[in-house]
Design an enzyme around this catalytic site. Structure first.
Site, PDB file in Angstrom:
ATOM      1  N   LYS A 144     -82.585 -59.165  19.198  1.00  0.00           N
ATOM      2  CA  LYS A 144     -81.193 -59.598  19.322  1.00  0.00           C
ATOM      3  C   LYS A 144     -81.251 -61.088  19.628  1.00  0.00           C
ATOM      4  CE  LYS A 144     -77.102 -58.942  22.286  1.00  0.00           C
ATOM      5  NZ  LYS A 144     -76.425 -58.044  23.239  1.00  0.00           N
ATOM      6  N   GLU A 192     -74.233 -62.814  22.134  1.00  0.00           N
ATOM      7  CA  GLU A 192     -73.821 -62.539  23.508  1.00  0.00           C
ATOM      8  C   GLU A 192     -74.732 -63.216  24.521  1.00  0.00           C
ATOM      9  OE1 GLU A 192     -73.585 -58.199  23.597  1.00  0.00           O
ATOM     10  OE2 GLU A 192     -71.487 -58.361  23.004  1.00  0.00           O
ATOM     11  N   ARG A 196     -81.306 -58.002  14.360  1.00  0.00           N
ATOM     12  CA  ARG A 196     -79.952 -57.430  14.459  1.00  0.00           C
ATOM     13  C   ARG A 196     -78.889 -58.404  13.944  1.00  0.00           C
ATOM     14  NH1 ARG A 196     -78.098 -56.056  19.514  1.00  0.00           N
ATOM     15  NH2 ARG A 196     -77.271 -54.007  19.023  1.00  0.00           N
ATOM     16  N   ASP A 225     -67.789 -52.976  17.193  1.00  0.00           N
ATOM     17  CA  ASP A 225     -68.775 -52.549  18.182  1.00  0.00           C
ATOM     18  C   ASP A 225     -68.660 -51.069  18.556  1.00  0.00           C
ATOM     19  OD1 ASP A 225     -70.762 -52.607  20.007  1.00  0.00           O
ATOM     20  OD2 ASP A 225     -69.678 -53.704  21.549  1.00  0.00           O
ATOM     21  N   GLU A 281     -70.889 -45.201  24.756  1.00  0.00           N
ATOM     22  CA  GLU A 281     -70.322 -46.334  25.483  1.00  0.00           C
ATOM     23  C   GLU A 281     -68.795 -46.360  25.385  1.00  0.00           C
ATOM     24  OE1 GLU A 281     -71.849 -50.111  24.163  1.00  0.00           O
ATOM     25  OE2 GLU A 281     -70.404 -51.249  25.325  1.00  0.00           O
ATOM     26  N   HIS A 301     -61.044 -51.300  20.677  1.00  0.00           N
ATOM     27  CA  HIS A 301     -61.516 -52.161  21.755  1.00  0.00           C
ATOM     28  C   HIS A 301     -60.457 -52.433  22.825  1.00  0.00           C
ATOM     29  CE1 HIS A 301     -64.647 -54.333  23.592  1.00  0.00           C
ATOM     30  NE2 HIS A 301     -65.335 -54.553  22.498  1.00  0.00           N
TER      31      HIS A 301
HETATM   32  C1  BDP Z   1     -72.292 -53.788  23.036  1.00  0.00           C
HETATM   33  C2  BDP Z   1     -72.660 -53.453  24.441  1.00  0.00           C
HETATM   34  C3  BDP Z   1     -73.703 -54.350  25.031  1.00  0.00           C
HETATM   35  C4  BDP Z   1     -74.850 -54.528  24.061  1.00  0.00           C
HETATM   36  C5  BDP Z   1     -74.330 -55.036  22.744  1.00  0.00           C
HETATM   37  C6  BDP Z   1     -75.400 -55.078  21.666  1.00  0.00           C
HETATM   38  O1  BDP Z   1     -71.501 -53.498  25.222  1.00  0.00           O
HETATM   39  O2  BDP Z   1     -74.114 -53.772  26.230  1.00  0.00           O
HETATM   40  O3  BDP Z   1     -75.793 -55.397  24.561  1.00  0.00           O
HETATM   41  O4  BDP Z   1     -73.354 -54.183  22.244  1.00  0.00           O
HETATM   42  O5  BDP Z   1     -75.408 -54.186  20.838  1.00  0.00           O
HETATM   43  O6  BDP Z   1     -71.857 -52.599  22.500  1.00  0.00           O
HETATM   44  O7  BDP Z   1     -76.221 -55.979  21.639  1.00  0.00           O
END
Ligand code: BDP
Length: 724
Positions: free
Chosen positions: A306, A310, A343, A384, A412, A540
């Site tokens: 990743k 984020e 990713r 997501d 989640e 969301h």
């Molecule tokens: C989101 C989650 C987060 C993950 C992110 C990911 O909230 O915790 O780190 O995706 O996939 O769904 O990298």
């Protein structure tokens, strides 16, 4: 005296309870038991009079062990083995190369479709003898065949005329654990991580073996052990030694280990000043790190990454591209036949464009530029892991790049491990979606299995829902999501209904009075959660950070796309996200045939309506209801469906144990309570914009909007590190 007696009774009672729970749920779908059907029991006894099984390496040894343990329970007796293939009425388990030559020739054409991991299970007359053959090209095919044969017996199917040729359609069938080194699990709702790093490498928890068995039984052949929000320490010798121990446990089950690679590792653990992928020293560092790993783990799978997502470091920190980053790692792994899984879950705080568009915009221009041992892993939808999303527009749009599916098995956004939601229904919906990239019938399944664009490398990953809870997944029915993921990674064309049937029979009971109603309940459960959380394309609107419960009002977070108000866009005029050409134009990322449907509110399937359109509160839905009434009715329908699930569960009580019944019954009560919470909180909030009454049939909330807004859950499970 009396107190001692009560205490003793209590201890007996409570330990008995624990014991039952352990026994009943711990075995997952592998809890073999003696065949109850007398006719089949006779057939199996006769069939398994003699077994010939090839000896060989550790995978074949696993197959033997599984076969003996399984048959002993199913037949109620130890099976007998023979050393010759040509005695009468024998079950022969051997690879093609070790089958009697003329027998192998007889099966000739069946072998064509088999590949590396497939198997043949066939009753056949040969040389005047009635034989049952289980054969494969390679060891792992034999192991998969043994598990499947045991499954057929366990689910009471006759083998008297069996002719099953089965092979996986996807190469990498993978679990992604989001497990941290301190054993917390990001988005994990089933306890702590299975990996006991403190006691590894010396102490091998028997659960590692049971975990590997369960995976192998459904064809999972790869696991990434660590969180995608990675910690570089996993790549240090101290941890690699522990990873090696796990890899040694998993190898006899045909499972390869992957690790998440933190892009800045050369700085954090390598003492370099940069992690720039074009810097020679950085490249050397990764090359030698790869060498070090392969010295320990010769069949190491590779890295899952990743990057620039984020807050995670990545090549863009050095003005380099995702391709530069992925290819640098791919070069390091290539001499060892390893893969990079890169990713595509990226969206930037510096990009004001619709978040749903950003991964496509970023990656599609790079098609054809990744090295051939790179797979780009794409979440099933463009945002997501929501209860429902349209398929990700990248599927089918990168004909020259292996695209790997990323599903989320952990719930989640679907009620954690408290809500009963059967996810294979969601997975199936995505896989069956038509991208139209090569005309009608260009389904996502064909993108993923590589058949649409002749891909050499294919994969499907699922974010694991497994922890150290006694029953592995928190909710006993969440085991079905692990099982179903594995089955669909093996064959993305399987129906979720058949998978539900298999799982229920293997896990609970073969009695149709149990299986039929509960199967219907499973199949409906996914729509129920959509209805009571995110109906008609809403998405969301979860509370911040932990994503537990509703938070459609949240609007003050620093990044706009972290706020639910960004997604639902409710105002006095209406609700929904305009992603048509008059809005963000995300629809332009789909094939024209698909875009045309998505752009037209009258043509689009209404389950995606508010994903793509902002519509007035009095917009008329297909059933004649206004949008406001339609939303309210859907929320109510979700609650009613959970009530229906409770009624179904009550009705099957006679067919399962008291413990099995009670465990799910209690969880369903929480699910109902939370479904009502979602309905009431969302409707009260949206009502502040629509300014309309709730329609008939929708229950009135018993609490105020202020009450719902005041709820705080600082200790909700699965929370991610505090970088947001
Ligand atoms: C989101 C989650 C987060 C993950 C992110 C990911 O909230 O915790 O780190 O995706 O996939 O769904 O990298």
């Amino acid at each position: 005296m009396a107190i001692r007696k009560i205490l003793l009774l209590y201890i007996l009672f409570s330990s008995n309870l624990v014991l039952c729970q352990t026994l009943e749920n711990y075995d997952l779908w592998l809890g073999y038991s003696k065949t109850e059907n007398p006719e089949l029991s006779r057939e199996y006894q006769e069939l398994f009079q003699f077994i010939y099984i090839e000896n060989g390496n550790e995978i074949l040894a696993t197959a033997q062990k599984e076969l003996i343990a399984g048959l002993e329970k199913i037949l109620g007796d130890k099976p007998e083995f023979t050393t010759v293939q040509n005695s009468k009425n024998t079950v022969i388990i051997a690879k093609r190369e070790n089958l009697d030559r003329s027998l192998a020739e007889k099966l000739g054409t069946d072998f064509n479709a088999l590949g590396k991991d497939g198997f043949i299970l066939k009753r056949t007359l040969w040389d005047g003898k009635q034989l049952t053959i289980l054969t494969a090209n390679e060891d792992l095919g034999i192991l998969y065949g043994v598990f499947r044969m045991l499954h057929l017996l366990q689910t009471e199917q006759s083998l008297s005329e069996i002719h099953l040729v089965d092979a996986p359609k996807i190469d990498l069938r993978m679990l992604n654990h989001w497990d941290n080194l301190d054993r917390t699990v990001e988005r994990g709702y089933a306890g702590f991580s299975l990996w006991n790093w403190q006691k590894l490498p010396e102490y091998i928890d028997p659960r590692y073996i049971d975990y590997a068995r369960a995976n192998a039984s459904i064809g999972i052949n790869a696991v990434s052990l660590t969180n995608v929000n990675a910690n570089a320490l996993i790549l240090t010798p101290m941890y690699l030694e522990k990873v090696e121990a796990l890899a040694n446990v998993f190898r006899p089950y045909g499972i390869k280990v992957f690790l998440t690679a933190r892009f800045s590792a050369p700085m954090e653990i390598g003492g370099l000043e940069t992690a720039d992928p074009l810097n020679q020293e950085v490249q050397n560092w990764w090359n030698s790190k790869a060498g070090e790993i392969y010295d320990r783990i010769p069949d190491f799978g590779g890295f899952l990454v990743k990057a620039n997502s984020e807050g995670q470091p990545g090549p863009q920190n050095y003005d380099r591209t995702h391709v530069d980053g992925a290819n640098m790692l791919a070069k390091a792994l290539k001499p060892h036949n390893g893969n990079v899984i890169w990713r595509a879950f990226v969206y930037s705080e510096h990009d004001a464009d619709d978040r749903a568009k950003q991964a496509y915009s970023e990656f599609v221009p790079y098609d054809g530029t990744f090295m051939e041992n790179v797979l780009v892993q794409v979440k099933n939808g463009p945002i997501d892991f929501q209860p429902r999303e349209p398929f990700h527009p990248m599927f089918g749009a990168m004909p020259k790049t292996p695209l790997m599916m990323e599903f989320q098995i952990t719930q989640e956004y679907l009620g954690f491990s408290t809500h009963l939601v059967y996810l294979p229904k969601l997975f199936e919906e995505v896989l069956d979606s038509d991208t139209y990239r090569e005309g009608k019938g260009s389904t996502v399944a064909k993108v993923i299995d590589g058949s649409l664009h002749q891909k050499k490398l294919t994969g499907m990953a699922g974010v694991a829902n497994i922890g150290n809870d006694l029953n592995w997944t928190g909710h006993p029915f969440a085991q079905a999501n692990w099982y179903g993921f594995g089955r669909l990674a093996w064959d993305p064309y399987l129906s979720s209904e058949d998978i539900a049937d298999e799982w229920l029979r293997a896990t609970y009971s073969n009695d149709p009075k149990f299986v039929e109603p509960v199967r219907a309940m499973l199949l409906m459960s996914r729509e129920a959660v959509v209805n009571y959380m995110n109906p008609l394309g809403l998405h969301h609107i979860f509370d911040t950070g932990h994503h537990y419960g509703p938070g459609p009002w949240v609007s003050e977070l620093s990044r706009p796309e972290w706020n639910p108000t960004y997604y639902h866009r409710a105002n006095d005029k209406g609700i929904g996200f305009d992603r048509t050409p008059s809005g963000s134009n995300a629809t332009a990322q789909y094939a024209p045939e698909v875009a045309k449907i998505f752009n037209n509110p009258k043509a689009i399937p209404e389950e995606y309506l508010l994903w793509f359109h902002h519509l007035p509160w009095d917009y008329k839905l297909k059933n004649g209801q206004t949008l406001w009434n339609g939303i309210a009715v859907k929320y109510q329908e979700g609650v009613d469906q959970v009530e229906g699930m409770i009624a179904t569960w009550e009705s099957v009580k006679p067919y399962i144990s008291e413990e099995q019944f009670r465990e799910v019954r209690m969880l369903l009560d929480i699910q109902l309570k939370e479904a009502k919470w979602w309905r009431d909180a969302c409707l009260l909030y949206f009502q502040t914009f629509s300014k309309k009454e709730l329609p008939d049939g929708v229950e009135k909330p018993t609490k105020t909007l202020e009450y719902f807004k005041s709820l705080k859950f600082p200790f909700a499970p699965g929370i991610r590190p505090r970088w947001d």
